[in-house]
Enzyme design. Structure first.
Site, PDB file in Angstrom:
ATOM      1  N   ASP B  13       0.833  -1.204   0.000  1.00 15.76           N
ATOM      2  CA  ASP B  13       0.000   0.000   0.000  1.00 15.76           C
ATOM      3  C   ASP B  13       0.871   1.258   0.000  1.00 15.76           C
ATOM      4  OD1 ASP B  13       0.900   0.153   2.655  1.00 15.76           O
ATOM      5  OD2 ASP B  13      -0.837  -0.947   3.405  1.00 15.76           O
ATOM      6  N   SER B  14       0.369   2.324   0.616  1.00 15.58           N
ATOM      7  CA  SER B  14       1.110   3.593   0.551  1.00 15.58           C
ATOM      8  C   SER B  14       2.499   3.508   1.167  1.00 15.58           C
ATOM      9  CB  SER B  14       0.314   4.701   1.248  1.00 15.58           C
ATOM     10  OG  SER B  14       0.004   4.321   2.573  1.00 15.58           O
ATOM     11  N   ILE B  15       2.662   2.614   2.159  1.00 14.25           N
ATOM     12  CA  ILE B  15       3.972   2.540   2.820  1.00 14.25           C
ATOM     13  C   ILE B  15       5.001   1.953   1.852  1.00 14.25           C
ATOM     14  CG2 ILE B  15       5.207   1.665   4.841  1.00 14.25           C
ATOM     15  CD1 ILE B  15       2.484   1.589   6.286  1.00 14.25           C
ATOM     16  N   GLN B  18       5.410   4.918  -1.067  1.00  8.45           N
ATOM     17  CA  GLN B  18       6.276   6.024  -0.650  1.00  8.45           C
ATOM     18  C   GLN B  18       7.713   5.588  -0.369  1.00  8.45           C
ATOM     19  OE1 GLN B  18       4.240   7.642   2.769  1.00  8.45           O
ATOM     20  NE2 GLN B  18       2.423   8.182   1.586  1.00  8.45           N
TER      21      GLN B  18
END
Lengths: 246, 246
Positions: B13-15, B18
């Site tokens: 996901d976003s982790i 990023q």
């Protein structure tokens, strides 16, 4: 893996190889193009353009590329410009050959894909004092008293790089000139007289993004490779994926 | 481009998305595997495992992979663990389904390549106070007074993730536990109660490298994809390339 995303290749020497170090210009590009394109690092520390030619057909095969890279940066010259008769002379490539090797690289990439955005990046300037201090810190008394690269000679290579880009009608970045526009560039942008500090990496990153943008390759205007999570209806997730994935 | 180098996929996901930001764990891995392997970021901000399943066959096609990835990290759960009845409920996935979705992902990857090293990473802990402050900074008065995720619930998801890894005999990282071993983890590792600070990224990086090493995937022991420049005889460069490239 067959990529869904376009690829952008960074082809060059150690300054490219190190571009995914903390604050590196390659990482920063990868962050910009998150969910848009893959940034592949093809940096080879110590390589000059003569040796790079041996890699060309392996990294950019003419056949069998269903999806050739959409863009490539070609960033050589720092090693070609090493002086004869000094410590790094094994890396030296005469300036005329440097230009012709770069030409071969660019033309090969254009044969791979006529629409590939090819950007030539010149070597950065040389801080001769920083280079000497670095050599002394590594080799001590044995360090040569004369720098293995000079800023002046590297500048001539940078000029040939930019001149070739003009001849071929492709974009270029004269990093040698650009960095010297700023007072204190020697320590501000170079960590050992040659390789980049965080701020030096930021300059390369900014220039590459600018050239990409001018050529129409802009991360913000590219689609995400799959639906943004806000577009997914939690009660009917198939819908968003059916539209974008088939 | 047909890759010469092995690929390592970061799926999450976003982790994960990023992870190429400055000091990101993905960039750090890419730097470790410089000239050894390509680190491809397949992070999708906001995604839960239910939505990730729609991407699975696109990112990891079963057929047509001449060179399947050598390794993949699967890093979901932070969104699945969003609570029902709170602000992020649209991302919620029941815990039993979360585990089964992860199982489907792992089994699919093993079908792609039985030798692929698949590593499950649990969600990090939640700093509920940090999360509330973040919501207030973004939504002001409209921010909900109750956190959309709790550390306790996320911990249950982390346990299921690790438990599945044990069932399937694959390595895992219990990030939820690992981070809470250190005093002040809330601000040290998390920037907004959920996403990672530089130090948080360093924890993930260290853990992934350790698990990779234990499984025999170690960057220092992998060959460079082309000759090191010191192995090239400047008077006969063909030699080094003939040996390593044909």
């Amino acid at each position: 893996m067959k990529g869904i995303r376009p690829q952008i290749i960074l082809f060059g020497d150690s300054i490219t190889q190190q571009s995914f170090s903390p604050s590196g210009w390659g990482s920063a590009l990868a962050d910009n193009f998150s969910r848009k394109a893959d940034i592949l690092n093809r940096g080879y520390g110590g390589y000059n353009t003569r040796w790079a030619l041996f890699l060309l057909h392996h990294i950019f095969p003419l056949l069998g590329l269903a999806n050739p890279p959409v863009a490539a940066t070609i960033f050589f010259g720092a090693n070609d410009a090493a002086l004869l008769g000094r410590n790094s002379e094994r890396q030296h490539v005469p300036i005329e050959e440097y230009k012709e090797n770069l030409r071969k690289i660019v033309l090969h990439l254009k044969r791979c894909s006529p629409t590939m955005l090819v950007v030539l990046i010149s070597p950065p300037p040389i801080d001769e004092q920083g280079r000497m201090e670095y050599a002394q810190s590594v080799y001590g008394e044995k360090a040569m008293k004369l720098p293995e690269r000079t800023n002046e000679t590297t500048g001539e290579y940078a000029n040939q790089c930019v001149s070739l880009a003009e001849e071929l009608g492709i974009p270029s970045i004269n990093l040698w000139s650009k960095m010297q526009e700023n007072e204190g560039w020697q320590r501000k942008y170079l960590s050992d007289g040659l390789h980049l500090t965080s701020e030096g990496n930021a300059v390369v990153h900014k220039e590459v993004v600018q050239v990409f943008n001018q050529a129409g390759l802009s991360a913000p205007s590219m689609p995400n490779d799959f639906p943004h999570h806000s577009e997914i209806d939690p009660n009917n997730p198939e819908k968003a994926f059916t539209i974008q994935c088939t």
